[in-house]
Design a protein around this motif. Structure first.
Motif, PDB file in Angstrom:
ATOM      1  N   PHE A  71      33.989  91.349 -27.631  1.00 12.54           N
ATOM      2  CA  PHE A  71      35.060  90.516 -28.167  1.00 12.54           C
ATOM      3  C   PHE A  71      36.310  90.599 -27.296  1.00 12.54           C
ATOM      4  CE2 PHE A  71      32.383  91.848 -31.649  1.00 12.54           C
ATOM      5  CZ  PHE A  71      32.258  90.723 -32.453  1.00 12.54           C
ATOM      6  N   ASN A 110      37.483  95.055 -31.000  1.00 11.61           N
ATOM      7  CA  ASN A 110      36.911  95.355 -32.321  1.00 11.61           C
ATOM      8  C   ASN A 110      36.165  96.679 -32.371  1.00 11.61           C
ATOM      9  OD1 ASN A 110      37.992  92.950 -33.060  1.00 11.61           O
ATOM     10  ND2 ASN A 110      36.065  91.840 -33.161  1.00 11.61           N
ATOM     11  N   LEU A 111      36.748  97.686 -31.731  1.00 13.58           N
ATOM     12  CA  LEU A 111      36.193  99.036 -31.902  1.00 13.58           C
ATOM     13  C   LEU A 111      36.504  99.490 -33.322  1.00 13.58           C
ATOM     14  CD1 LEU A 111      37.249 100.658 -28.517  1.00 13.58           C
ATOM     15  CD2 LEU A 111      34.982  99.855 -29.189  1.00 13.58           C
ATOM     16  N   PHE A 112      35.745 100.459 -33.806  1.00 11.95           N
ATOM     17  CA  PHE A 112      35.997 100.971 -35.153  1.00 11.95           C
ATOM     18  C   PHE A 112      37.077 102.049 -35.046  1.00 11.95           C
ATOM     19  CE2 PHE A 112      31.283  99.921 -35.328  1.00 11.95           C
ATOM     20  CZ  PHE A 112      31.513  98.636 -35.781  1.00 11.95           C
ATOM     21  N   PRO A 113      38.290 101.773 -35.571  1.00 12.96           N
ATOM     22  CA  PRO A 113      39.430 102.652 -35.293  1.00 12.96           C
ATOM     23  C   PRO A 113      39.335 104.031 -35.943  1.00 12.96           C
ATOM     24  CG  PRO A 113      40.034 100.973 -36.900  1.00 12.96           C
ATOM     25  CD  PRO A 113      38.656 100.625 -36.417  1.00 12.96           C
ATOM     26  N   HIS A 114      38.505 104.155 -36.985  1.00 12.52           N
ATOM     27  CA  HIS A 114      38.427 105.427 -37.704  1.00 12.52           C
ATOM     28  C   HIS A 114      37.327 106.318 -37.143  1.00 12.52           C
ATOM     29  CE1 HIS A 114      35.532 102.699 -39.370  1.00 12.52           C
ATOM     30  NE2 HIS A 114      34.983 103.635 -40.107  1.00 12.52           N
ATOM     31  N   MET A 115      36.726 105.909 -36.042  1.00 18.05           N
ATOM     32  CA  MET A 115      35.646 106.706 -35.453  1.00 18.05           C
ATOM     33  C   MET A 115      35.982 107.044 -34.004  1.00 18.05           C
ATOM     34  SD  MET A 115      32.291 104.671 -36.649  1.00 18.05           S
ATOM     35  CE  MET A 115      31.836 104.538 -38.358  1.00 18.05           C
ATOM     36  N   SER A 120      42.549 104.328 -30.639  1.00 19.65           N
ATOM     37  CA  SER A 120      43.988 104.101 -30.497  1.00 19.65           C
ATOM     38  C   SER A 120      44.585 104.863 -29.317  1.00 19.65           C
ATOM     39  CB  SER A 120      44.703 104.509 -31.784  1.00 19.65           C
ATOM     40  OG  SER A 120      44.454 105.874 -32.063  1.00 19.65           O
ATOM     41  N   ARG A 143      29.228 100.248 -26.177  1.00 21.60           N
ATOM     42  CA  ARG A 143      28.739 100.220 -27.555  1.00 21.60           C
ATOM     43  C   ARG A 143      27.663  99.146 -27.724  1.00 21.60           C
ATOM     44  NH1 ARG A 143      32.708  98.752 -32.543  1.00 21.60           N
ATOM     45  NH2 ARG A 143      32.716  96.761 -31.452  1.00 21.60           N
ATOM     46  N   GLY A 152      37.574  91.084 -37.427  1.00 21.10           N
ATOM     47  CA  GLY A 152      36.835  91.526 -36.252  1.00 21.10           C
ATOM     48  C   GLY A 152      35.917  92.709 -36.532  1.00 21.10           C
ATOM     49  N   GLN A 153      36.286  93.523 -37.516  1.00 21.77           N
ATOM     50  CA  GLN A 153      35.454  94.674 -37.874  1.00 21.77           C
ATOM     51  C   GLN A 153      34.146  94.207 -38.505  1.00 21.77           C
ATOM     52  OE1 GLN A 153      36.405  98.178 -37.503  1.00 21.77           O
ATOM     53  NE2 GLN A 153      37.695  97.129 -36.036  1.00 21.77           N
TER      54      GLN A 153
END
Lengths: 243, 227
Positions: free
Chosen positions: A86, A90-95, A138, A152, B126-127
């Protein structure tokens, strides 16, 4: 590998993609170019099954990608043949980076954790970020985030990689590091479709370039031909502005 | 002044009031917990594509948020026992404490439903898209991607919901629950002067709510660090 048959997609009165047909063969690298609002991203998202075209069909590897299919398992199997990168990562911020990479292989492919981590580390090394395995997104720069996002996608062993303006959200000095990763993928024989404003990249790497405007595919050719001898007046106008 | 203090700040009064304050806090904590459970179910209904589930959840939220809490308490205190009696023929007299917890839980659940729903929908589109392109199914996406991110946003408003519940539990004094406000009223009745006990109750309410909101801002700071 990918076959689009007369695909159209509208958003309200706006026809974002208008009767697009496209065949992509294994190993091809297709660049979609065109002014903003021309429907390039929407077309790419139709291929990935992120948009539901109201007309036409999308076929992946000889199977129809039908979002209304009752067979969700089959749909998911088709989806994971394609990796999607993207514009906004759109990485998963909580991981952590490593968790971002191993989640889908473990949950979707059923890999065991150790194997998934080993594979993830190989891919992180390939994009030059092995030392960031425990960092949260982040804490990464834009270019690093996008390289993690590419890794990923690769963790799912896709046959096709789709890129939606992968460098547009990056600071200029970070564009190169992402393009290098993409070039390396191209050299390795990955089938790729990308929406890009990087004309240099399209010229150097693409096997075919397609120009879109107002949702229509107006011209397609090898990059050498297309950039040297544009036929369509819209393309001439576009190239005069971006080159 | 000396006499006022001697008259009101007696060990008996203080014990009485602090016990009542514990009742207020326990009722609020129970209502918050059950409300959270209701809120999870309610939010699942609100974002569900199933029309029946969506309809029930929406009806629940709108009805509870659109009527006074006092009315809801009286409905469970006066209405429900008489309805049950007319159906079963037997007298039905649940404890006012039970009625209080049920009424407050159901009320809080409606607000928590909206809180959870908005937190889920606030997770960047996006998630969802990234999860889908990675082949995650709906349940996996909810469990691993959406809910953990929504959860973070829910904590601060949930703490303020707790504060609201502590204050609103005072409404239960009208049905005879001996909570903090009721204890002040009782002391006032015995001494023919409501001002000192009401002021004392205010101090206890403030001590509770200020402590909780301090805790909440600390929590927010810590969560901001991990962002």
């Amino acid at each position: 590998m990918i076959s689009l048959k007369h695909v159209s997609k509208s958003f309200g009165p706006l026809k974002a993609v208008d009767d697009a047909s496209l065949e992509v063969k294994k190993g091809e690298i297709i660049c979609l170019i065109g002014p903003s609002g021309s429907g390039k991203s929407t077309l790419l998202r139709c291929i990935a099954g992120l948009e539901d075209p109201e007309e036409g069909e999308v076929w992946i590897d000889g199977e129809r990608l039908d979002l209304h299919s009752k067979d969700q398992k089959k749909l998911e199997k088709l989806r994971i043949k394609m990796g999607f990168v993207f514009q906004h990562f759109n990485l998963f911020p909580h991981m952590t980076v490593l968790e971002n990479l191993t989640l889908a292989p473990i949950q979707v492919l059923g890999m065991d954790k150790a194997a998934a981590e080993q594979r993830a580390m190989e891919l992180l090394a390939r994009v030059g970020l092995a030392d960031k395995r425990d960092a949260y997104p982040s804490k990464l720069s834009g270019g690093q985030k996008q390289r993690v996002a590419i890794a990923r996608s690769l963790c799912m062993d896709p046959e096709i990689m789709l890129f939606d303006e992968p460098t547009s959200a990056l600071d200029p000095e970070m564009v190169g590091e992402v393009l290098d990763v993409m070039k390396e993928l191209a050299k390795a024989g990955m089938t790729m479709v990308l929406v890009t404003h990087e004309m240099g990249f399209a010229r150097e790497v693409a096997t075919r370039v397609i120009f879109l405007a107002d949702g229509k595919m107006l011209e397609e050719n090898t990059p050498a031909e297309l950039f040297a001898n544009p036929q369509n007046p819209r393309l001439k106008d576009f190239l005069s502005k971006v080159l | 002044m000396e006499t006022l203090l001697e008259k009101y700040l007696t060990p008996d009064n203080i014990t009485f009031m602090l016990q009542a304050a514990v009742v207020s806090v326990v009722i609020a904590a129970l209502a918050l917990t059950f409300g959270l459970c209701l809120g999870i179910l309610g939010a699942a209904g609100r974002i569900s594509k199933n029309k029946v589930a969506h309809g029930i959840a929406t009806f629940y939220v709108e009805t509870i948020r659109g009527t006074p809490m006092m009315l809801q308490i009286l409905f469970f205190y006066l209405g429900v026992p008489s309805i049950v009696r007319s159906i079963t023929g037997n007298p039905f007299n649940p404890s006012v404490y039970l009625i209080g917890v049920v009424a407050l839980s159901i009320n809080s659940g409606a607000y928590t439903t909206e809180l959870i729903r908005s937190a889920i929908q606030a997770v960047d589109a996006g998630q969802w898209e990234a999860s889908r392109t990675l082949g995650l199914g709906y349940r996996q996406m909810m469990r691993f991607i959406i809910l953990p991110q929504a959860f973070k946003r829910i904590i601060p408003p949930l703490v303020s919901e707790f504060i609201t519940l502590i204050k609103d539990s005072s409404l239960l004094s009208t049905i005879g629950v001996v909570e903090l406000l009721q204890s002040a009223k009782t002391i006032g009745t015995y001494t023919y002067n409501y001002v000192p006990p009401l002021l004392m109750a205010s101090v206890v309410y403030l001590a509770l709510t200020l402590t909780i909101s301090r805790f909440s801002s600390k929590l927010e700071e810590r969560m901001a660090l991990s962002d």
